[in-house]
Structures are given as C-alpha cells and as structure tokens.
Motif scaffolding. Sequence first.
Motif, short mmCIF file in Angstrom:
data_model
loop_
_atom_site.label_atom_id
_atom_site.label_comp_id
_atom_site.label_asym_id
_atom_site.label_seq_id
_atom_site.Cartn_x
_atom_site.Cartn_y
_atom_site.Cartn_z
N LYS A 47 0.84 -1.21 0.00
CA LYS A 47 0.00 0.00 0.00
C LYS A 47 0.87 1.26 0.00
O LYS A 47 0.52 2.27 -0.60
CB LYS A 47 -0.90 0.03 1.25
CG LYS A 47 -1.81 -1.16 1.41
CD LYS A 47 -3.11 -0.97 0.64
CE LYS A 47 -4.05 -2.15 0.88
NZ LYS A 47 -4.93 -2.43 -0.26
N ARG A 48 1.97 1.17 0.73
CA ARG A 48 2.85 2.34 0.84
C ARG A 48 3.61 2.59 -0.45
O ARG A 48 3.89 3.72 -0.79
CB ARG A 48 3.87 2.12 1.98
CG ARG A 48 3.33 2.39 3.36
CD ARG A 48 4.44 2.34 4.39
NE ARG A 48 4.90 0.98 4.65
CZ ARG A 48 6.13 0.53 4.42
NH1 ARG A 48 7.05 1.33 3.91
NH2 ARG A 48 6.45 -0.70 4.70
N ARG A 49 3.99 1.51 -1.11
CA ARG A 49 4.85 1.65 -2.29
C ARG A 49 4.24 0.88 -3.45
O ARG A 49 4.22 -0.33 -3.47
CB ARG A 49 6.25 1.13 -1.95
CG ARG A 49 6.81 1.83 -0.70
CD ARG A 49 8.23 1.50 -0.44
NE ARG A 49 9.12 1.96 -1.52
CZ ARG A 49 10.43 1.70 -1.55
NH1 ARG A 49 10.98 0.98 -0.60
NH2 ARG A 49 11.18 2.17 -2.52
N THR A 50 3.72 1.64 -4.40
CA THR A 50 2.92 1.03 -5.46
C THR A 50 3.61 1.07 -6.83
O THR A 50 3.07 0.55 -7.80
CB THR A 50 1.57 1.75 -5.60
OG1 THR A 50 1.83 3.14 -5.86
CG2 THR A 50 0.74 1.64 -4.33
N ARG A 51 4.79 1.69 -6.90
CA ARG A 51 5.38 1.90 -8.23
C ARG A 51 6.43 0.87 -8.61
O ARG A 51 7.04 0.23 -7.76
CB ARG A 51 6.00 3.31 -8.29
CG ARG A 51 4.94 4.38 -8.23
CD ARG A 51 5.48 5.77 -8.36
NE ARG A 51 4.37 6.70 -8.35
CZ ARG A 51 3.67 7.03 -9.43
NH1 ARG A 51 3.99 6.52 -10.61
NH2 ARG A 51 2.65 7.84 -9.34
N SER A 52 6.65 0.79 -9.91
CA SER A 52 7.68 -0.09 -10.46
C SER A 52 9.06 0.35 -10.02
O SER A 52 9.36 1.55 -10.00
CB SER A 52 7.60 -0.06 -11.99
OG SER A 52 8.80 -0.55 -12.55
N VAL A 53 9.93 -0.61 -9.71
CA VAL A 53 11.32 -0.28 -9.38
C VAL A 53 12.15 -0.08 -10.65
O VAL A 53 13.31 0.32 -10.58
CB VAL A 53 11.99 -1.35 -8.50
CG1 VAL A 53 11.38 -1.37 -7.11
CG2 VAL A 53 11.91 -2.74 -9.14
N ILE A 54 11.56 -0.35 -11.81
CA ILE A 54 12.27 -0.14 -13.09
C ILE A 54 11.86 1.19 -13.71
O ILE A 54 12.70 2.03 -14.01
CB ILE A 54 12.00 -1.29 -14.08
CG1 ILE A 54 12.66 -2.58 -13.58
CG2 ILE A 54 12.53 -0.94 -15.48
CD1 ILE A 54 12.52 -3.77 -14.53
N SER A 55 10.56 1.38 -13.92
CA SER A 55 10.08 2.54 -14.67
C SER A 55 9.48 3.63 -13.78
O SER A 55 9.23 4.74 -14.24
CB SER A 55 9.01 2.09 -15.67
OG SER A 55 7.89 1.57 -14.95
#
Length: 244
Positions: free
Chosen positions: A212-220
């Motif tokens: 929930k805290r971190r929803t983004r891709s670690v690549i893009s």
Amino acid sequence: MPAKPKAKDIEEYRSKRHFEATPEPPPEEEQARKPAVKAAGKTASKTAVKVAAKSAPKKSSARAPIFVVQKHDASRLHYDFRLEVDGVLASWAVPKGPSMNLGVRHLAVHVEDHPFNYKDFEGNIPEGNYGAGSVIVWDRGTYRNMLADKPASKGRRTMRQAIEAGKLEIELQGEKLKGAFALVRMEDSDDQWLLMKMKDEFAKDGTQEVIKRRTRSVISGKTVEEVAREGDKQGSKGRSAGGS
Ligand code: MN
C-alpha cells in the motif's frame, strides 16, 4: 477433465501463451539450457539454440540468484513472486501480495516456471491472452537460500529440493522486501502455499502494508494503472487473438 499436470515447467509456460499475440518473452534461452529431450520446440533450429546459449545468463554459482515480484493487474490483481532456480523463475501468484509484517500469512499459489528473461517484463498482456492485464516489476533483487547453509542433519536443501519438500526459507535483498521469508506448502495441497515474513531486524509489526505504501515499479517508476493507460493509447497488437 484431465488432471492438471504436476510438472510446473517451462513447457507449461509455453503452452499457455501465443507469442505472436503477447509481449511476454518466449522461453528460448531456457530451452537451450535444458536437456535435449525437452528442447524439441516447434521453431528451434540448431543455430537458434547455439545463439541462445551464448546469451544465457551466467551460472548461478557465479553470482547470487535473483528474485522479482511483479504486480499483475489481471482479472484478479495479484503479485507474482519469482525466484531464480536452476536458470528459470520458480513462481507463485500471491493475491494479497507479500507483507513485511510478522504473523501475516498470505496464500501463494505455485504456478508454472517462467523463463529467466521474464524478470524484466513490464507491459500489457492484451485481452484474449492468458493473464491479460498490466504488469510492473514491483520489486527485485537477490536472495539467499537459507536452507543451503544448514548442516545436512538439520535439513540442508537445494532450492529444488526445498520446493519438492514444500518448505523454503530465503533471505531477500530487494529494494522493498528485505530479510528472511518462508514459503510453506499447505498440507494436502499440491499448489497452495503460504508466504510469510520470518523474524529478524527487518520484520515489522502491524505497520501499513508495503504494497500500500509503495505502489510503483522499481524499473520505470510507473503504477500498473499508468502502464494500462499507456497500453490503451498504443492499442495492442493481439486484441483479436484467440486463447482462453
Ligand atoms: Mn500473474
């Protein structure tokens, strides 16, 4: 209905997908590294196999094995938890995702091995294809098989042996997931496992879930929603392709 095949191998990955219709990678490299019996793919020529073998990743003994967690907004949102084992990605679909909180056990369904080069896959699997929906690389890093370091008398196991036995203990070094985790097959089940955090200095106690805290891709840096919107803009090459 015939019984589901037990082997969760790359052939199952191949048979579920139409590679002219999905942007997912075909499993050529893995075929090249498998024994010849299994390498009888429809289009694989001897030359193709040679070329693929050259570009195959280094033996896992030369570096730490990798893990990846892909967030997959399919008909049901889930997180695909993948561990590099013998050149392929052993895979579990986790509907509620991984948790850093102690005492949280989430269902993890053992699915077919994915090819090693699936680790970087982000994009849209078009409608009509297996797993249609958007995918991001939610976390990635390396892992250590904690059972490999145990004395033989205390249950030392390779990853393959541990999967067979239905109990993994791994230490993750990801960008989001860190520390020791266990994956344990439920009794009397073939493919239903539980994923849980083990006690260590990284374990949390009732904090807001990392998914929930971190929803983004670690690549893009994108969310699955953003990837989905981009796919809609571009249109997808396989919209009319059949499949289940
Ligand atoms: Mn999936």
